[in-house]
Write a protein that holds these residues in place. Structure first.
Motif, PDB file in Angstrom:
ATOM      1  N   PHE A  83       0.829  -1.202   0.000  1.00  0.00           N
ATOM      2  CA  PHE A  83       0.000   0.000   0.000  1.00  0.00           C
ATOM      3  C   PHE A  83       0.867   1.257   0.000  1.00  0.00           C
ATOM      4  O   PHE A  83       0.652   2.174  -0.783  1.00  0.00           O
ATOM      5  CB  PHE A  83      -0.916  -0.029   1.225  1.00  0.00           C
ATOM      6  CG  PHE A  83      -1.924   1.054   1.230  1.00  0.00           C
ATOM      7  CD1 PHE A  83      -3.030   0.959   0.407  1.00  0.00           C
ATOM      8  CD2 PHE A  83      -1.771   2.165   2.023  1.00  0.00           C
ATOM      9  CE1 PHE A  83      -3.957   1.952   0.381  1.00  0.00           C
ATOM     10  CE2 PHE A  83      -2.699   3.161   2.007  1.00  0.00           C
ATOM     11  CZ  PHE A  83      -3.795   3.062   1.190  1.00  0.00           C
ATOM     12  N   VAL A  84       1.879   1.267   0.876  1.00  0.00           N
ATOM     13  CA  VAL A  84       2.701   2.478   0.973  1.00  0.00           C
ATOM     14  C   VAL A  84       3.552   2.664  -0.272  1.00  0.00           C
ATOM     15  O   VAL A  84       3.665   3.776  -0.787  1.00  0.00           O
ATOM     16  CB  VAL A  84       3.552   2.443   2.250  1.00  0.00           C
ATOM     17  CG1 VAL A  84       4.562   3.564   2.249  1.00  0.00           C
ATOM     18  CG2 VAL A  84       2.672   2.562   3.453  1.00  0.00           C
ATOM     19  N   THR A  85       4.138   1.575  -0.822  1.00  0.00           N
ATOM     20  CA  THR A  85       4.963   1.769  -2.018  1.00  0.00           C
ATOM     21  C   THR A  85       4.116   2.216  -3.201  1.00  0.00           C
ATOM     22  O   THR A  85       4.626   2.885  -4.096  1.00  0.00           O
ATOM     23  CB  THR A  85       5.711   0.492  -2.428  1.00  0.00           C
ATOM     24  OG1 THR A  85       4.911  -0.620  -2.097  1.00  0.00           O
ATOM     25  CG2 THR A  85       7.043   0.397  -1.773  1.00  0.00           C
ATOM     26  N   LEU A  86       2.824   1.857  -3.222  1.00  0.00           N
ATOM     27  CA  LEU A  86       1.990   2.323  -4.333  1.00  0.00           C
ATOM     28  C   LEU A  86       1.490   3.744  -4.124  1.00  0.00           C
ATOM     29  O   LEU A  86       1.304   4.477  -5.092  1.00  0.00           O
ATOM     30  CB  LEU A  86       0.788   1.388  -4.532  1.00  0.00           C
ATOM     31  CG  LEU A  86       1.087   0.055  -5.189  1.00  0.00           C
ATOM     32  CD1 LEU A  86      -0.203  -0.683  -5.440  1.00  0.00           C
ATOM     33  CD2 LEU A  86       1.812   0.265  -6.503  1.00  0.00           C
ATOM     34  N   THR A  91       1.363  10.614  -3.982  1.00  0.00           N
ATOM     35  CA  THR A  91       1.332  11.866  -3.234  1.00  0.00           C
ATOM     36  C   THR A  91       2.510  12.742  -3.613  1.00  0.00           C
ATOM     37  O   THR A  91       2.367  13.961  -3.752  1.00  0.00           O
ATOM     38  CB  THR A  91       1.363  11.603  -1.725  1.00  0.00           C
ATOM     39  OG1 THR A  91       2.507  10.839  -1.413  1.00  0.00           O
ATOM     40  CG2 THR A  91       0.145  10.888  -1.263  1.00  0.00           C
ATOM     41  N   PHE A  92       3.699  12.128  -3.811  1.00  0.00           N
ATOM     42  CA  PHE A  92       4.869  12.943  -4.115  1.00  0.00           C
ATOM     43  C   PHE A  92       4.751  13.580  -5.489  1.00  0.00           C
ATOM     44  O   PHE A  92       5.152  14.725  -5.682  1.00  0.00           O
ATOM     45  CB  PHE A  92       6.149  12.102  -4.015  1.00  0.00           C
ATOM     46  CG  PHE A  92       6.598  11.915  -2.598  1.00  0.00           C
ATOM     47  CD1 PHE A  92       5.733  12.162  -1.552  1.00  0.00           C
ATOM     48  CD2 PHE A  92       7.865  11.497  -2.297  1.00  0.00           C
ATOM     49  CE1 PHE A  92       6.117  11.999  -0.247  1.00  0.00           C
ATOM     50  CE2 PHE A  92       8.265  11.322  -0.988  1.00  0.00           C
ATOM     51  CZ  PHE A  92       7.391  11.572   0.033  1.00  0.00           C
TER      52      PHE A  92
ATOM     53  N   LEU C 106       5.955   3.336 -14.896  1.00  0.00           N
ATOM     54  CA  LEU C 106       7.264   4.006 -14.937  1.00  0.00           C
ATOM     55  C   LEU C 106       7.306   5.155 -13.927  1.00  0.00           C
ATOM     56  O   LEU C 106       8.312   5.349 -13.228  1.00  0.00           O
ATOM     57  CB  LEU C 106       7.534   4.526 -16.347  1.00  0.00           C
ATOM     58  CG  LEU C 106       8.903   5.149 -16.560  1.00  0.00           C
ATOM     59  CD1 LEU C 106       9.977   4.119 -16.326  1.00  0.00           C
ATOM     60  CD2 LEU C 106       9.032   5.717 -17.947  1.00  0.00           C
ATOM     61  N   ALA C 107       6.191   5.901 -13.814  1.00  0.00           N
ATOM     62  CA  ALA C 107       6.161   7.017 -12.866  1.00  0.00           C
ATOM     63  C   ALA C 107       6.320   6.516 -11.437  1.00  0.00           C
ATOM     64  O   ALA C 107       7.081   7.079 -10.646  1.00  0.00           O
ATOM     65  CB  ALA C 107       4.848   7.783 -13.013  1.00  0.00           C
ATOM     66  N   VAL C 108       5.613   5.420 -11.108  1.00  0.00           N
ATOM     67  CA  VAL C 108       5.703   4.894  -9.742  1.00  0.00           C
ATOM     68  C   VAL C 108       7.116   4.391  -9.466  1.00  0.00           C
ATOM     69  O   VAL C 108       7.691   4.646  -8.406  1.00  0.00           O
ATOM     70  CB  VAL C 108       4.652   3.792  -9.530  1.00  0.00           C
ATOM     71  CG1 VAL C 108       4.917   3.048  -8.246  1.00  0.00           C
ATOM     72  CG2 VAL C 108       3.274   4.396  -9.486  1.00  0.00           C
ATOM     73  N   SER C 116      15.410  10.041  -7.504  1.00  0.00           N
ATOM     74  CA  SER C 116      14.816  10.528  -8.741  1.00  0.00           C
ATOM     75  C   SER C 116      13.323  10.700  -8.511  1.00  0.00           C
ATOM     76  O   SER C 116      12.698   9.905  -7.839  1.00  0.00           O
ATOM     77  CB  SER C 116      15.070   9.559  -9.897  1.00  0.00           C
ATOM     78  OG  SER C 116      14.512   8.315  -9.604  1.00  0.00           O
ATOM     79  N   ALA C 117      12.779  11.779  -9.044  1.00  0.00           N
ATOM     80  CA  ALA C 117      11.350  12.032  -8.871  1.00  0.00           C
ATOM     81  C   ALA C 117      10.771  12.494 -10.195  1.00  0.00           C
ATOM     82  O   ALA C 117      11.363  13.293 -10.905  1.00  0.00           O
ATOM     83  CB  ALA C 117      11.114  13.088  -7.797  1.00  0.00           C
ATOM     84  N   TRP C 118       9.621  11.949 -10.512  1.00  0.00           N
ATOM     85  CA  TRP C 118       8.905  12.270 -11.739  1.00  0.00           C
ATOM     86  C   TRP C 118       8.107  13.539 -11.482  1.00  0.00           C
ATOM     87  O   TRP C 118       7.362  13.625 -10.517  1.00  0.00           O
ATOM     88  CB  TRP C 118       7.999  11.079 -12.019  1.00  0.00           C
ATOM     89  CG  TRP C 118       6.965  11.206 -13.063  1.00  0.00           C
ATOM     90  CD1 TRP C 118       5.873  12.001 -13.045  1.00  0.00           C
ATOM     91  CD2 TRP C 118       6.906  10.445 -14.273  1.00  0.00           C
ATOM     92  NE1 TRP C 118       5.132  11.781 -14.174  1.00  0.00           N
ATOM     93  CE2 TRP C 118       5.721  10.844 -14.934  1.00  0.00           C
ATOM     94  CE3 TRP C 118       7.717   9.478 -14.846  1.00  0.00           C
ATOM     95  CZ2 TRP C 118       5.351  10.292 -16.154  1.00  0.00           C
ATOM     96  CZ3 TRP C 118       7.335   8.936 -16.055  1.00  0.00           C
ATOM     97  CH2 TRP C 118       6.170   9.353 -16.703  1.00  0.00           C
TER      98      TRP C 118
END
Lengths: 125, 93, 158
Positions: A83-86, A91-92, C106-108, C116-118
């Motif tokens: 759940f958290v990795t998805l 959110t970021f 790919l974004a996740v 790295s951040a999308w």
């Protein structure tokens, strides 16, 4: 039935301790970086330490401990992990886009400008 | 012996997580901008969730897992709503 | 009958993980999962086309390994300060994939990897804007994304 911690084998105890300490150390390093790094976009990277293997380490420790202590497979912690990795990337990404939007609206020169193709508002945005 | 190892590790982990929560709240108070505060809140609840799981290991009770799951789900929704608010100035359009 | 078999199976598994494995919970969880997948079908989302789903575990392990590696790199950078020619920066990377699900994956992957951040995707000229913490070698980043992830994703979601 869950046994008290004294009854679990030594090797399992060492594994639990290792993953627990590594996971929370990563969360702590993430928080340190979050305070120390100078700009917002750099700070965005620091908490992902805690949300990737920080969570992973603590969840693996919890899985090992409860599986050994109750002598059956207890892996429901993996749900929190998945759940958290998805959800954290979502959110970021939303926050990063909001920050870009605000920086561009404020006319900051530290962010790449909107390209011409993006000039009009898209319906999916 | 195993009990000593596990309880020491749990105590160290809890100390580190509490310090991490304190650092996240420092960033939440200092800002400087709204997006920094929101990420501070995000880091804060994730560390609180990890702290609850270590409480679960320390006491050997499964109930803490459920509390951690609820924190994770509610925190996600809260952060998404706040990010949406930053983007648009309103949550429901 | 079952519009989303993968969703139904994962919902049943989640139900069993939360409630413990018994026959009663298997039946109840399967019922809930089937009804949930019908509800999902009535929302009519884009159906993802998984051509080579047997490559998914390969992607999973590559990502797991990369996350471990970049965890170490970012933790080192925070504790020790950055190296001489390293600096944070924005990168614009052209992409070839167009499938929405592949882009989402790919974004996740990119955002959950520390360092790295999308930031955003431009569907008009098909480029992404990324922020990376340590852009010592710009070509290496582009090469990693194009050859390591994009090729595999194009094979999976072709």
């Amino acid at each position: 039935m869950i046994q008290p911690a004294a009854d679990i084998p030594l090797i399992a105890a060492i594994a639990v301790a290792f993953f627990l300490v590594v996971g929370s150390a990563l969360a702590l390093i993430g928080a340190i970086g979050f305070v120390r790094l100078p700009t917002f976009y750099e700070r965005l990277h620091a908490p992902t330490l805690g949300t990737s293997w920080g969570i992973g380490g603590v969840m693996v420790a919890s899985m090992i401990y409860f599986s050994v202590a109750s002598s059956r497979l207890v892996i429901h912690e993996i749900l929190i992990g998945i759940f958290v990795t998805l959800t954290t990337p979502i959110t970021f990404m939303l926050l990063a886009r909001a920050a870009l939007h605000r920086d561009r609206a404020a006319g900051s020169h530290n962010v790449p400008a909107k390209r011409a193709s993006e000039a009009e508002e898209r319906p999916s945005a | 012996m195993s009990a000593v190892i596990i309880y020491t590790a749990v105590a160290i982990a809890q100390l580190m997580l509490v310090v991490a929560m304190a650092l996240a709240s420092i960033r939440m108070f200092r800002g400087p901008r709204a997006q920094d505060r929101i990420i501070g809140l995000d880091t804060l609840y994730i560390n609180a969730m990890l702290l609850l799981v270590t409480f679960g290991i320390g006491t050997g009770r499964v109930i803490y897992f459920e509390a951690a799951l609820v924190i994770g789900m509610l925190g996600f929704v809260a952060t998404v709503a706040l990010a949406k608010f930053l983007m648009r100035g309103e949550v429901i359009e | 009958m079952l519009p989303y078999p993968l969703l139904t199976i994962s919902l049943t598994l989640m139900w069993l993980l939360l409630n413990g494995f018994t026959l009663g919970h298997l039946i109840l969880g399967a019922l809930v999962a089937v009804f949930a997948s019908w509800a999902m079908a009535s929302l009519r989302p884009d159906k993802p086309k998984l051509r080579k789903w047997h490559l998914l575990p390969k992607l999973f392990f590559i990502v797991l390994f990369d996350i471990i590696r970049s965890n170490i790199a970012v933790a080192w950078l925070i504790l020790r300060g950055r190296s001489k020619n390293g600096r944070p920066g924005f990168l614009t990377i052209p992409l070839e994939i167009e499938d929405r699900t592949a882009l989402a994956v790919l974004a996740v992957v990119l955002t959950s990897t520390p360092g790295s951040a999308w930031l955003e995707y431009d569907s008009y000229d098909r480029t992404i804007l990324m922020h990376v913490l340590d852009v010592a070698d710009e070509a290496a980043w582009i090469d990693t994304i194009k050859n390591r992830y994009e090729k595999l994703l194009m094979e999976i979601f072709a």
